[in-house]
Motif scaffolding. Structure first.
Motif, mmCIF file in Angstrom:
data_model
loop_
_atom_site.group_PDB
_atom_site.id
_atom_site.type_symbol
_atom_site.label_atom_id
_atom_site.label_comp_id
_atom_site.label_asym_id
_atom_site.label_seq_id
_atom_site.Cartn_x
_atom_site.Cartn_y
_atom_site.Cartn_z
ATOM 1 N N VAL A 157 -65.819 -14.486 -21.478
ATOM 2 C CA VAL A 157 -64.828 -15.032 -23.080
ATOM 3 C C VAL A 157 -63.983 -15.839 -22.580
ATOM 4 O O VAL A 157 -64.287 -16.958 -23.397
ATOM 5 C CB VAL A 157 -64.974 -13.740 -23.436
ATOM 6 N N SER A 158 -62.976 -16.034 -21.841
ATOM 7 C CA SER A 158 -62.001 -17.038 -21.933
ATOM 8 C C SER A 158 -62.307 -18.308 -22.009
ATOM 9 O O SER A 158 -61.826 -19.062 -22.278
ATOM 10 C CB SER A 158 -60.599 -16.805 -20.873
ATOM 11 N N ALA A 281 -63.198 -21.914 -36.092
ATOM 12 C CA ALA A 281 -63.200 -22.296 -37.902
ATOM 13 C C ALA A 281 -61.858 -20.957 -37.503
ATOM 14 O O ALA A 281 -61.982 -19.872 -36.638
ATOM 15 C CB ALA A 281 -63.895 -21.975 -38.523
ATOM 16 N N THR A 282 -61.130 -21.178 -38.502
ATOM 17 C CA THR A 282 -59.904 -20.679 -38.760
ATOM 18 C C THR A 282 -60.404 -19.922 -39.624
ATOM 19 O O THR A 282 -60.081 -18.550 -40.073
ATOM 20 C CB THR A 282 -58.688 -20.806 -39.421
ATOM 21 N N GLN A 283 -60.949 -20.402 -40.874
ATOM 22 C CA GLN A 283 -62.228 -19.407 -42.049
ATOM 23 C C GLN A 283 -63.382 -19.046 -42.025
ATOM 24 O O GLN A 283 -63.486 -20.460 -42.217
ATOM 25 C CB GLN A 283 -60.588 -19.684 -43.226
ATOM 26 N N ASP A 391 -59.144 -14.031 -33.313
ATOM 27 C CA ASP A 391 -59.224 -13.673 -32.371
ATOM 28 C C ASP A 391 -60.363 -12.727 -31.938
ATOM 29 O O ASP A 391 -61.232 -12.426 -31.201
ATOM 30 C CB ASP A 391 -57.980 -13.390 -31.526
ATOM 31 N N GLU A 392 -60.341 -11.240 -32.051
ATOM 32 C CA GLU A 392 -60.783 -10.271 -32.103
ATOM 33 C C GLU A 392 -62.378 -10.844 -32.222
ATOM 34 O O GLU A 392 -63.423 -10.680 -31.579
ATOM 35 C CB GLU A 392 -60.552 -9.042 -32.211
ATOM 36 N N ARG A 393 -62.424 -11.295 -32.788
ATOM 37 C CA ARG A 393 -63.800 -11.836 -33.901
ATOM 38 C C ARG A 393 -64.469 -12.839 -33.520
ATOM 39 O O ARG A 393 -65.859 -13.419 -33.022
ATOM 40 C CB ARG A 393 -63.257 -12.217 -35.390
ATOM 41 N N LYS A 394 -63.234 -13.697 -32.738
ATOM 42 C CA LYS A 394 -63.945 -14.954 -32.253
ATOM 43 C C LYS A 394 -64.564 -14.646 -30.375
ATOM 44 O O LYS A 394 -65.408 -14.667 -30.612
ATOM 45 C CB LYS A 394 -62.936 -15.869 -31.744
#
Length: 431
Positions: A157-158, A281-283, A391-394
């Motif tokens: 993932v990273s 994206a941040t939002q 970050d968790e969502r990403k």
């Protein structure tokens, strides 16, 4: 005296039958471990798939080619059923009856009327029940043997998120493919023959022969008889081999022959669309939506499903019926018990066809019928909001993307191993 007369009658009948010549009732066309495929099984499946290809507009292969493709599909089905039986995987009558009940409800028929409709179309009830049971069984088997065993590590993932091309593009690709499957532990000679066969198919594609017809004729993939179509997928949901190829291709182009552990692939890019921000994206905008799903089957055509949804839409828009109540009564999705409520949906949570239609709606609007790989949908947007992507969502989105990428490769590899371990004796040419 009576025994003597009976014997004489038998001899006369036997002589008459012999004189008239042999009459073939049925015969074995393949032995699959301890099971068999009969000529009548094959004939019924060929007729069924021919009707499906005709409805889809896919050119039919030559009769003998289609017959061999269908036989291979039946062999793979037998092998999976055998594995399910050996490992005590079952679809009980209660689950089957519920599934059949949903199909009948979706057709606005009682079970008695449903049976009568099937028999009118020449489909026996017992055979239809077993076909639905088999579909459910194979789905559960794939989930247990393949999907549940796919592991995506934190390091993967990273690494995925560290590459901008994985997180900054929402571009999607509509693909079709042809797979020439290599046996497990194939020798150099076997691979050379398979490569030559792939080159022949690629040359025929280059000469302009229909790709979907060649896929139906030669591909070893489960989707061969639907023209090898994979539908719309984002790059991160594609096997890495495919993603690397199609990102450099234009619509209408065909890849060179690609080599993977499963065998040799030929990929056609039908179209591409989209672009812009994705996981980076941040939002993002979330949509709260409901839907009603009507699944298609042998007895529920695309036209039938679409007409049913148009009728339901009319009842909501003109008659003031509740979307939620109609979803509870008619939807074949698990969300039916919640009135079709899907909750808050992030971009990428649904299949592209669904998301595109949903995004075009204003809050309160109801879509026209929308087709996706799952069937036909009626969509209602409740409201929208903009949320920060944590970050968790990403990481969860990246993990899901990697699972999707691994799934096709793992499924193909599992099917190949299943086929290679089996005893299969094809007797299609036996007289």
């Amino acid at each position: 005296m009576m025994r003597l007369l009976a014997l004489l009658a038998t001899l006369v009948f036997t002589h008459a039958a012999w004189a008239a010549g042999p009459v073939e009732v049925d015969r074995i066309v393949a032995v699959v471990n301890s099971d068999v495929v009969t000529r009548s099984d094959l004939r019924l499946k060929v007729e069924q798939i021919s009707r499906q290809l005709t409805r889809q507009g896919t050119p039919l292969p030559a009769d003998d080619v289609l017959e061999r493709q269908v036989l291979e599909r039946l062999i793979m089905e037998k092998l999976q059923i055998q594995l399910a039986n050996e490992t005590s995987l079952r679809v009980d009558d209660l689950a089957l009856d519920r599934a059949l009940g949903r199909i009948a409800d979706n057709n606005k028929l009682s079970m008695t009327e449903f049976r009568q409709a099937l028999e009118k179309d020449g489909i026996t009830w017992d055979r239809f029940r077993e076909e639905i049971r088999t579909e459910m069984l194979l789905s559960r088997l794939r989930e247990r043997e393949v999907e549940s065993r796919i592991v995506v590590s934190d390091a993967e993932v990273s690494n995925f998120l560290a590459h901008p091309e994985n997180t900054q593009s929402q571009e999607e690709f509509n693909l079709a493919h042809i797979l020439l499957r290599a046996p497990e532990g194939a020798t150099p000679e076997q691979l050379a023959r398979l490569r030559a066969r792939a080159e022949d198919v690629a040359a025929r594609v280059a000469r302009g022969e229909p790709f979907d017809k060649l896929a139906a004729s030669y591909s070893d993939a489960p989707d061969a008889l639907s023209g090898g179509n994979l539908g719309w997928r984002s790059a991160e949901r594609l096997p890495g081999l495919f993603a690397d190829a199609v990102t450099r291709m234009k619509p209408g182009e065909t890849s060179p022959i690609l080599r993977s552990a499963a065998g040799f692939h030929i990929v056609r890019l039908i179209d591409r669309r989209g672009g812009g921000d994705a996981l980076g994206a941040t939002q993002v905008q979330q949509t709260h939506a409901r839907h009603i799903l009507i699944k298609t089957s042998e007895v529920v055509s695309d036209g039938d499903a679409r007409r049913r949804l148009l009728d339901l839409r009319e009842r909501i828009v003109q008659g003031g019926a509740s979307f939620a109540e109609l979803a509870r009564a008619h939807s074949a999705d698990l969300s039916a018990s919640k009135g079709g409520d899907l909750g808050w949906i992030y971009p990428g949570d649904t299949v592209p066809e669904f998301e595109q239609a949903m995004d075009a709606l204003k809050p309160g609007e109801i879509s026209q019928p929308v087709q996706s790989p799952f069937g036909w949908h009626l969509i209602q947007v409740e409201e929208r909001r903009v949320q920060d992507v944590s970050d968790e969502r990403k990481r969860n989105a990246a993990r899901n993307a990697l699972r999707e990428r691994k799934l096709d490769e793992a499924y193909q590899d599992w099917l190949r191993q299943l086929r290679d371990r089996a005893y299969v004796d094809i007797r299609l040419e036996d007289k």
